[in-house]
Design a protein around this motif. Structure first.
Motif, PDB file in Angstrom:
ATOM      1  N   HIS A  10      20.880  40.174  -4.228  1.00  0.00           N
ATOM      2  CA  HIS A  10      21.674  41.205  -4.892  1.00  0.00           C
ATOM      3  C   HIS A  10      21.749  42.467  -4.038  1.00  0.00           C
ATOM      4  O   HIS A  10      22.806  43.083  -3.898  1.00  0.00           O
ATOM      5  N   SER A  11      20.571  42.849  -3.427  1.00  0.00           N
ATOM      6  CA  SER A  11      20.534  44.067  -2.610  1.00  0.00           C
ATOM      7  C   SER A  11      21.284  43.863  -1.294  1.00  0.00           C
ATOM      8  O   SER A  11      21.712  44.804  -0.669  1.00  0.00           O
ATOM      9  N   SER A  12      21.411  42.583  -0.888  1.00  0.00           N
ATOM     10  CA  SER A  12      22.113  42.293   0.354  1.00  0.00           C
ATOM     11  C   SER A  12      23.476  41.663   0.075  1.00  0.00           C
ATOM     12  O   SER A  12      23.916  40.757   0.778  1.00  0.00           O
ATOM     13  N   GLU A  13      24.111  42.124  -0.961  1.00  0.00           N
ATOM     14  CA  GLU A  13      25.411  41.579  -1.365  1.00  0.00           C
ATOM     15  C   GLU A  13      26.460  41.808  -0.279  1.00  0.00           C
ATOM     16  O   GLU A  13      26.621  42.906   0.235  1.00  0.00           O
ATOM     17  N   ILE A  14      27.174  40.734   0.070  1.00  0.00           N
ATOM     18  CA  ILE A  14      28.212  40.812   1.100  1.00  0.00           C
ATOM     19  C   ILE A  14      29.464  41.464   0.514  1.00  0.00           C
ATOM     20  O   ILE A  14      29.928  41.079  -0.562  1.00  0.00           O
ATOM     21  N   VAL A  15      30.003  42.445   1.247  1.00  0.00           N
ATOM     22  CA  VAL A  15      31.220  43.113   0.770  1.00  0.00           C
ATOM     23  C   VAL A  15      32.435  42.788   1.630  1.00  0.00           C
ATOM     24  O   VAL A  15      33.566  43.002   1.219  1.00  0.00           O
ATOM     25  N   LYS A  64      29.213  39.934   9.092  1.00  0.00           N
ATOM     26  CA  LYS A  64      29.130  40.244   7.668  1.00  0.00           C
ATOM     27  C   LYS A  64      28.765  41.716   7.467  1.00  0.00           C
ATOM     28  O   LYS A  64      27.920  42.254   8.178  1.00  0.00           O
ATOM     29  N   LEU A  65      29.404  42.309   6.492  1.00  0.00           N
ATOM     30  CA  LEU A  65      29.073  43.681   6.097  1.00  0.00           C
ATOM     31  C   LEU A  65      28.438  43.623   4.713  1.00  0.00           C
ATOM     32  O   LEU A  65      29.026  43.077   3.775  1.00  0.00           O
ATOM     33  N   PHE A  66      27.235  44.176   4.592  1.00  0.00           N
ATOM     34  CA  PHE A  66      26.501  44.120   3.335  1.00  0.00           C
ATOM     35  C   PHE A  66      26.605  45.446   2.576  1.00  0.00           C
ATOM     36  O   PHE A  66      26.813  46.507   3.167  1.00  0.00           O
ATOM     37  N   LYS A  67      26.432  45.329   1.300  1.00  0.00           N
ATOM     38  CA  LYS A  67      26.464  46.517   0.430  1.00  0.00           C
ATOM     39  C   LYS A  67      25.425  47.533   0.882  1.00  0.00           C
ATOM     40  O   LYS A  67      25.657  48.743   0.849  1.00  0.00           O
ATOM     41  N   GLU A  68      24.272  47.010   1.328  1.00  0.00           N
ATOM     42  CA  GLU A  68      23.175  47.882   1.766  1.00  0.00           C
ATOM     43  C   GLU A  68      23.580  48.720   2.978  1.00  0.00           C
ATOM     44  O   GLU A  68      23.097  49.833   3.161  1.00  0.00           O
ATOM     45  N   ASP A  69      24.482  48.167   3.824  1.00  0.00           N
ATOM     46  CA  ASP A  69      24.920  48.884   5.027  1.00  0.00           C
ATOM     47  C   ASP A  69      25.720  50.140   4.694  1.00  0.00           C
ATOM     48  O   ASP A  69      25.764  51.092   5.479  1.00  0.00           O
ATOM     49  N   LEU A  70      26.375  50.119   3.529  1.00  0.00           N
ATOM     50  CA  LEU A  70      27.225  51.243   3.135  1.00  0.00           C
ATOM     51  C   LEU A  70      26.451  52.321   2.366  1.00  0.00           C
ATOM     52  O   LEU A  70      26.916  53.447   2.237  1.00  0.00           O
ATOM     53  N   LYS A  71      25.289  51.942   1.891  1.00  0.00           N
ATOM     54  CA  LYS A  71      24.516  52.825   1.003  1.00  0.00           C
ATOM     55  C   LYS A  71      24.247  54.198   1.623  1.00  0.00           C
ATOM     56  O   LYS A  71      24.476  55.237   1.002  1.00  0.00           O
ATOM     57  N   LEU A 123      36.136  55.914  -0.786  1.00  0.00           N
ATOM     58  CA  LEU A 123      35.395  56.018   0.469  1.00  0.00           C
ATOM     59  C   LEU A 123      34.901  54.652   0.934  1.00  0.00           C
ATOM     60  O   LEU A 123      34.957  54.328   2.122  1.00  0.00           O
ATOM     61  N   VAL A 124      34.416  53.836  -0.006  1.00  0.00           N
ATOM     62  CA  VAL A 124      33.924  52.501   0.335  1.00  0.00           C
ATOM     63  C   VAL A 124      35.043  51.658   0.929  1.00  0.00           C
ATOM     64  O   VAL A 124      34.859  50.965   1.943  1.00  0.00           O
ATOM     65  N   LYS A 125      36.213  51.715   0.320  1.00  0.00           N
ATOM     66  CA  LYS A 125      37.365  50.961   0.847  1.00  0.00           C
ATOM     67  C   LYS A 125      37.704  51.414   2.268  1.00  0.00           C
ATOM     68  O   LYS A 125      37.999  50.596   3.141  1.00  0.00           O
ATOM     69  N   SER A 126      37.663  52.714   2.484  1.00  0.00           N
ATOM     70  CA  SER A 126      37.955  53.268   3.810  1.00  0.00           C
ATOM     71  C   SER A 126      36.910  52.818   4.830  1.00  0.00           C
ATOM     72  O   SER A 126      37.245  52.445   5.965  1.00  0.00           O
ATOM     73  N   LEU A 127      35.624  52.819   4.443  1.00  0.00           N
ATOM     74  CA  LEU A 127      34.547  52.404   5.345  1.00  0.00           C
ATOM     75  C   LEU A 127      34.667  50.921   5.700  1.00  0.00           C
ATOM     76  O   LEU A 127      34.457  50.530   6.852  1.00  0.00           O
ATOM     77  N   ILE A 128      34.992  50.109   4.696  1.00  0.00           N
ATOM     78  CA  ILE A 128      35.164  48.670   4.932  1.00  0.00           C
ATOM     79  C   ILE A 128      36.337  48.436   5.876  1.00  0.00           C
ATOM     80  O   ILE A 128      36.258  47.623   6.796  1.00  0.00           O
ATOM     81  N   GLN A 129      37.431  49.172   5.645  1.00  0.00           N
ATOM     82  CA  GLN A 129      38.614  49.035   6.495  1.00  0.00           C
ATOM     83  C   GLN A 129      38.290  49.412   7.943  1.00  0.00           C
ATOM     84  O   GLN A 129      38.661  48.698   8.882  1.00  0.00           O
ATOM     85  N   ASP A 130      37.592  50.532   8.135  1.00  0.00           N
ATOM     86  CA  ASP A 130      37.219  50.982   9.481  1.00  0.00           C
ATOM     87  C   ASP A 130      36.316  49.959  10.161  1.00  0.00           C
ATOM     88  O   ASP A 130      36.473  49.676  11.354  1.00  0.00           O
ATOM     89  N   TRP A 131      35.356  49.425   9.405  1.00  0.00           N
ATOM     90  CA  TRP A 131      34.439  48.410   9.949  1.00  0.00           C
ATOM     91  C   TRP A 131      35.204  47.173  10.393  1.00  0.00           C
ATOM     92  O   TRP A 131      34.983  46.639  11.481  1.00  0.00           O
ATOM     93  N   ALA A 132      36.125  46.716   9.546  1.00  0.00           N
ATOM     94  CA  ALA A 132      36.907  45.515   9.846  1.00  0.00           C
ATOM     95  C   ALA A 132      37.781  45.719  11.085  1.00  0.00           C
ATOM     96  O   ALA A 132      37.842  44.853  11.970  1.00  0.00           O
TER      97      ALA A 132
END
Length: 281
Positions: free
Chosen positions: A27-32, A39-46, A61-70
């Motif tokens: 759960h703490s390492s949930e893939i986003v 893989k980008l995990f939820k914990e990486d964005l925390k 902000l989360v959507k923006s961070l995921i987009q930048d990472w991708a």
């Protein structure tokens, strides 16, 4: 039989704990997000999310961070695929050189902190100044001055002006005691200050302040300004020691650093040669 039952219960309890821990970890390492095999995990964005952020702002902000990472991962994959092996070798060499430079510089800085003598005496500064004062020509105009500014409706305006004009120590002390009544002031005329800095504060022309004067005043809608110019040094004059002292101290310390690094380099080579870790053929 009873022993077997106890062992079974213990095993069951341990198994439940294990699966509960696994569930928490997953759960703490949930893939986003996934890009290829990355893989980008939820914990990486925390740690990237600011505190006290609203839920709506957090989602944006989360959507923006995921987009930048991708985008970064996709670009990296495309770059690795499309760069020639020679280009990749060059890049790896640059990365290796940069890493080595960082490690060496970090080690040198640690040695400097440990071994550098940072005490610079007044005598050393004066000797350095006398030996090199031709290198300390001014690039700006300096003045020794005092000034103050107060409201037009201040009480005892005439008394303040007389105190300001006076060279008597007791009058200067009395003026200091009244400083809370002033909007702006500088009453120590023994310190060299850049003229341009004073011009930013006072509504006088440069020409007014380029000559020694015991007293100048000017009034506008904001109040009354008083200025006295005790001394002036122009561009290309030799900078006074009191003004250039911090710079000289830094120059002396910089020279010591270079000399220390050279000594360390010689010692490292000497030790390596002595221990047969360095040979020239």
């Amino acid at each position: 039989m009873r022993i077997v039952f106890v062992i079974f219960c213990a095993f069951l309890f341990t198994s439940c704990q294990y699966f509960e821990m696994q569930e928490k970890e997953e759960h703490s390492s949930e893939i986003v997000a996934i890009v290829n095999t990355e893989k980008l995990f939820k914990e990486d964005l925390k740690d990237l999310l600011p505190r006290n952020i609203t839920k709506e702002d957090s989602l944006i902000l989360v959507k923006s961070l995921i987009q930048d990472w991708a985008v970064k991962k996709l670009f990296l994959k495309a770059a690795e695929t499309n760069n020639s092996s020679e280009s990749l070798d060059d890049i790896n060499k640059l990365v290796q050189d940069y890493k080595e430079s960082l490690l060496i510089n970090n080690y040198k800085e640690d040695l400097i902190k440990q071994k550098l003598d940072t005490l610079v005496t007044e005598q050393e500064i004066e000797e350095y100044y006398l030996a090199n004062n031709e290198n300390f020509k001014l690039n700006e105009v300096l003045v020794k001055s005092k000034y103050l500014n107060f409201d037009n409706n201040i009480k005892d305006q005439k008394e303040i002006i007389e105190l300001f004009k006076s060279d008597d120590i007791e009058d200067a002390e009395e003026l200091e005691r009244q400083q809370l009544s002033f909007k702006m002031y500088q009453l120590n005329d023994s310190v060299w200050t850049e003229l341009d800095k004073i011009l930013l504060k006072l509504p006088f022309s440069k020409e007014n302040l380029l000559k020694k004067s015991k007293f100048i005043q000017k009034q506008d809608s904001l109040g009354l300004y008083l200025v006295a110019i005790k001394d002036v040094l122009n561009r290309n004059d030799i900078a006074p020691l009191s003004y250039i002292k911090p710079t000289i101290k830094e120059m002396i310390l910089h020279k010591r650093k270079i000399e220390l690094i050279r000594e360390i380099e010689k010692l490292i080579v000497k030790d390596a040669t002595k221990n047969n870790n360095f040979k020239i053929y």
